[in-house]
Design an enzyme around this catalytic site. Structure first.
Site, PDB file in Angstrom:
ATOM      1  N   GLY A 194      -8.896   2.116   8.050  1.00 26.42           N
ATOM      2  CA  GLY A 194     -10.538   2.300   8.917  1.00 26.42           C
ATOM      3  C   GLY A 194     -11.035   0.561   9.106  1.00 26.42           C
ATOM      4  O   GLY A 194     -12.219   0.527   9.875  1.00 26.42           O
ATOM      5  N   ASP A 195     -10.143  -0.147   8.404  1.00 29.42           N
ATOM      6  CA  ASP A 195     -10.436  -1.515   8.747  1.00 29.42           C
ATOM      7  C   ASP A 195      -9.037  -2.339   8.369  1.00 29.42           C
ATOM      8  O   ASP A 195      -9.018  -3.544   7.802  1.00 29.42           O
ATOM      9  CB  ASP A 195     -11.693  -2.109   7.579  1.00 29.42           C
ATOM     10  CG  ASP A 195     -12.053  -3.854   7.745  1.00 29.42           C
ATOM     11  OD1 ASP A 195     -11.626  -4.706   8.968  1.00 29.42           O
ATOM     12  OD2 ASP A 195     -12.342  -3.928   6.995  1.00 29.42           O
ATOM     13  N   LEU A 196      -8.160  -2.013   9.159  1.00 25.84           N
ATOM     14  CA  LEU A 196      -6.662  -2.457   9.106  1.00 25.84           C
ATOM     15  C   LEU A 196      -6.344  -3.735   9.572  1.00 25.84           C
ATOM     16  O   LEU A 196      -5.400  -3.812  10.797  1.00 25.84           O
ATOM     17  CB  LEU A 196      -5.445  -1.245   9.533  1.00 25.84           C
ATOM     18  CG  LEU A 196      -4.828  -1.261   9.178  1.00 25.84           C
ATOM     19  CD1 LEU A 196      -4.329  -1.351   7.635  1.00 25.84           C
ATOM     20  CD2 LEU A 196      -3.486  -0.212   9.766  1.00 25.84           C
ATOM     21  N   ASN A 200      -5.704  -7.269   5.592  1.00 29.44           N
ATOM     22  CA  ASN A 200      -5.728  -5.713   4.790  1.00 29.44           C
ATOM     23  C   ASN A 200      -4.580  -5.259   3.992  1.00 29.44           C
ATOM     24  O   ASN A 200      -4.778  -4.339   3.593  1.00 29.44           O
ATOM     25  CB  ASN A 200      -6.459  -4.879   4.739  1.00 29.44           C
ATOM     26  CG  ASN A 200      -8.367  -4.843   5.218  1.00 29.44           C
ATOM     27  OD1 ASN A 200      -8.208  -6.406   3.597  1.00 29.44           O
ATOM     28  ND2 ASN A 200      -9.237  -4.901   5.816  1.00 29.44           N
TER      29      ASN A 200
END
Length: 289
Positions: A194-196, A200
């Protein structure tokens, strides 16, 4: 907050050494040596006044829930959560390494496996956050496009509007109005990080691990588009290995800007107008399809 005391209480082990790694958003990052010889990574809300910020209470618990949810589908792709509460998250300390072609290939295969673990709906069973912003994880049983417009685009437009201006807001509104046509072939929900963005992805000696998720059920192209947004090492190899396991639908490259609109909106809200140009360019590209 007394970080060593809180960490000792949370883990049940005294702290032998604590080193500050720096600040990020509203929290501080630490490397800790515990008395039992374990080394851990700590994210803590320890700044002055943090205890009077109830709106932040869910951030670390949401991150812990996301990591555990991802681990349920692919336990070797995320670090285990050692301990967590509303003010602290504790993970194993994993020394970062440089990305290699081999670990990039493995990441592509791992993402394909993760995405194939289909949740029941878009969204997630906990309240989400991205950085310090609330992230709606309301369940959506229909197709992805309307869910994305309602829960990932529209909520951030009011806060971004002063930076975008009237014409910029209209451009995003056009994307929202045409979302069903722009979203591509229907797909079932995929289990997403979701926030790749590349920051991250933690490259270790053995493989890449995913950290700091905004995990939810979404469209699998979203994770891949996020990897491309700010550049990931060996991205072509990641995508090629992914496609060997789970081929993407035709037109996926043209849809990359559509999937990048949410993180770019978030960046405009958090960091201001320096991301305006990227956002509006992505919106125009999404409409051109």
């Amino acid at each position: 907050m007394d970080v060593p005391a809180h960490l000792a209480a949370l883990t049940g082990t005294p702290v032998a050494r604590l080193r500050t790694l720096g600040r990020s958003h509203a929290w501080t990052l630490y490397h800790a040596d515990l008395a039992d010889s374990h080394r851990v990574f700590v994210k803590a809300f320890d700044h002055e006044g943090a205890d009077e910020l109830p709106d932040l209470d869910g951030i670390l618990t949401a991150e812990a829930a996301g990591l555990r949810w991802l681990a349920a589908a692919h336990p070797s792709l995320v670090p285990p959560v050692l301990a967590a509460d509303t003010r602290m998250l504790v993970l194993p300390w994993l020394p970062p390494q440089s990305a290699t072609a081999t670990s990039a290939d493995q990441l592509g295969r791992d993402l394909a496996t993760l995405h194939a673990a289909t949740p029941d709906s878009f969204g997630a069973p906990w309240d989400g956050y991205i950085a310090t912003l609330p992230l709606s994880n309301a369940a959506g049983p229909g197709e992805w496009g309307p869910w994305y417009a309602e829960h990932r685009l529209a909520p951030y437009l009011p806060a971004a509007a002063p930076e975008l201006g009237r014409d910029g807001v209209r451009l995003l509104d056009r994307v929202i109005d045409r979302i069903t046509d722009l979203a591509g072939p229907p797909e079932p929900p995929a289990r997403l990080h979701g926030d790749l963005w590349s920051g991250n992805v933690l490259w270790t000696a053995d493989r890449a691990l995913l950290i700091d998720p905004a995990a939810h059920g979404g469209h699998r192209e979203t994770d891949l588009a996020m990897l491309a947004l700010f550049g990931a090492p060996h991205l072509d190899r990641i995508l090629s290995a992914y496609q060997e396991i789970a081929p993407l639908n035709s037109g996926w490259r043209q849809r990359i800007p559509l999937h990048q609109l949410h993180p770019l909106l978030v960046h405009v809200v958090l960091f201001g107008g320096s991301y305006r140009g990227m956002l509006l360019s992505a919106a125009a590209s999404a409409l051109a399809g």
